[in-house]
Design a protein around this motif. Structure first.
Motif, PDB file in Angstrom:
ATOM      1  N   ASN A 265       0.830  -1.203   0.000  1.00  0.00           N
ATOM      2  CA  ASN A 265       0.000   0.000   0.000  1.00  0.00           C
ATOM      3  C   ASN A 265       0.868   1.259   0.000  1.00  0.00           C
ATOM      4  O   ASN A 265       0.553   2.246  -0.672  1.00  0.00           O
ATOM      5  N   MET A 266       1.977   1.229   0.740  1.00  0.00           N
ATOM      6  CA  MET A 266       2.877   2.382   0.793  1.00  0.00           C
ATOM      7  C   MET A 266       3.477   2.665  -0.586  1.00  0.00           C
ATOM      8  O   MET A 266       3.625   3.828  -0.985  1.00  0.00           O
ATOM      9  N   MET A 267       3.801   1.615  -1.314  1.00  0.00           N
ATOM     10  CA  MET A 267       4.324   1.778  -2.673  1.00  0.00           C
ATOM     11  C   MET A 267       3.282   2.474  -3.559  1.00  0.00           C
ATOM     12  O   MET A 267       3.606   3.419  -4.299  1.00  0.00           O
ATOM     13  N   ALA A 268       2.034   2.022  -3.473  1.00  0.00           N
ATOM     14  CA  ALA A 268       0.972   2.620  -4.280  1.00  0.00           C
ATOM     15  C   ALA A 268       0.711   4.071  -3.868  1.00  0.00           C
ATOM     16  O   ALA A 268       0.448   4.934  -4.716  1.00  0.00           O
TER      17      ALA A 268
ATOM     18  N   VAL B 129       0.333  -2.745 -10.236  1.00  0.00           N
ATOM     19  CA  VAL B 129      -1.043  -2.521 -10.700  1.00  0.00           C
ATOM     20  C   VAL B 129      -1.725  -1.442  -9.866  1.00  0.00           C
ATOM     21  O   VAL B 129      -2.354  -0.513 -10.406  1.00  0.00           O
ATOM     22  N   LEU B 130      -1.598  -1.546  -8.557  1.00  0.00           N
ATOM     23  CA  LEU B 130      -2.247  -0.581  -7.671  1.00  0.00           C
ATOM     24  C   LEU B 130      -1.587   0.798  -7.752  1.00  0.00           C
ATOM     25  O   LEU B 130      -2.248   1.821  -7.576  1.00  0.00           O
ATOM     26  N   SER B 131      -0.284   0.827  -8.033  1.00  0.00           N
ATOM     27  CA  SER B 131       0.417   2.109  -8.178  1.00  0.00           C
ATOM     28  C   SER B 131      -0.088   2.872  -9.395  1.00  0.00           C
ATOM     29  O   SER B 131      -0.320   4.091  -9.341  1.00  0.00           O
ATOM     30  N   ILE B 132      -0.268   2.174 -10.506  1.00  0.00           N
ATOM     31  CA  ILE B 132      -0.804   2.809 -11.718  1.00  0.00           C
ATOM     32  C   ILE B 132      -2.216   3.319 -11.459  1.00  0.00           C
ATOM     33  O   ILE B 132      -2.584   4.437 -11.849  1.00  0.00           O
ATOM     34  N   THR B 133      -3.004   2.498 -10.776  1.00  0.00           N
ATOM     35  CA  THR B 133      -4.381   2.862 -10.449  1.00  0.00           C
ATOM     36  C   THR B 133      -4.429   4.139  -9.617  1.00  0.00           C
ATOM     37  O   THR B 133      -5.191   5.073  -9.906  1.00  0.00           O
ATOM     38  N   MET B 134      -3.587   4.212  -8.584  1.00  0.00           N
ATOM     39  CA  MET B 134      -3.614   5.354  -7.677  1.00  0.00           C
ATOM     40  C   MET B 134      -2.963   6.595  -8.297  1.00  0.00           C
ATOM     41  O   MET B 134      -3.306   7.719  -7.930  1.00  0.00           O
TER      42      MET B 134
END
Length: 248
Positions: free
Chosen positions: A48-51, A206-211
């Motif tokens: 989560n921290m990465m995203a 995936v979540l990083s791109i999303t956020m």
């Protein structure tokens, strides 16, 4: 991870990132969602921290374009944030994160009380803060940096309130500044988590791109709203999250 769970995470992270550009408290929503999909707690916090790093980058870009951020304070704010974030990320390896939600709810209630008693704070610019308030603003940056590197849930919310109350920023200025500061907080903590090997990189990408996309959308919405509406959205969300956290 099953595709339905991945799609659920993507949808949750996108919506949360758009809203939390204004409100903060991203991790109070995203981390529990990750835990419900069976992800191990420390892996969830680290991924989560990465995203969050990429969300903050995406959110900062429109604010920089509109020159909403006062750059003169940034070097010291970033330095204090890096020191605090490093200490906080190190604590994650030794201190159980379950003790934090109740503390977060108490801090959020305090934010609401302060904001209601100072209804003009953040809505109308009050000029330059006193030396004492400025000093306390830097102290708050360090202390909250420690907390942000450790858990991050509610970190930006409390930092936004601190900058409104101590640096006497308007809400849009505080929101913009905290997004830039949070890039360094999240990035430094992510680097430490990388060394510990607890990040799920395929999911994290995936979540990083999303956020990142959500951060851009959220900041563009924030720039179109006046400070009074930003204050209303901020306070309503803080109240809801405080109640949710206390009942968890």
């Amino acid at each position: 991870m099953p595709s339905i769970q991945l799609l659920t995470l993507i949808a949750a992270f996108l919506v949360t990132s758009i809203i939390s550009v204004i409100t903060g408290s991203t991790s109070l929503i995203t981390v529990p969602v990750m835990l419900q999909t069976g992800i191990e707690p420390r892996t969830a916090l680290a991924t989560n921290m990465m995203a969050l790093t990429f969300m903050s980058i995406g959110a900062t870009l429109p604010f920089l374009k509109q020159k909403t951020i006062n750059l003169s304070r940034l070097p010291l704010l970033i330095l204090l944030t890096l020191v605090g974030s490093g200490l906080g990320a190190a604590l994650l390896l030794f201190v159980p994160s379950k003790v934090l939600p109740q503390l977060v709810s108490v801090f959020m209630i305090a934010i609401v009380i302060f904001s209601l008693l100072n209804h003009r704070a953040g809505v109308i610019s009050k000029g330059h803060p006193s030396k004492i308030k400025k000093f306390m603003g830097y102290v708050a940056t360090l202390i909250l940096g420690i907390y942000g590197g450790f858990f991050s849930g509610g970190y930006v919310t409390m930092l936004t309130a601190a900058y409104v109350g101590l640096f006497q920023m308007t809400y849009v200025e505080a929101i913009a500044t905290t997004k830039l500061v949070n890039i360094f907080s999240s990035l430094f903590a992510t680097c430490l988590f990388t060394l510990s090997g607890i990040i799920d990189y395929p999911l994290g990408i995936v979540l990083s791109i999303t956020m990142f996309v959500g951060g851009i959308i959220g900041s563009k919405i924030a720039l179109k709203l006046n400070n009074l509406w930003l204050r209303r959205i901020f306070l309503v969300t803080v109240i809801i999250l405080a109640i949710k956290t206390m009942m968890a």
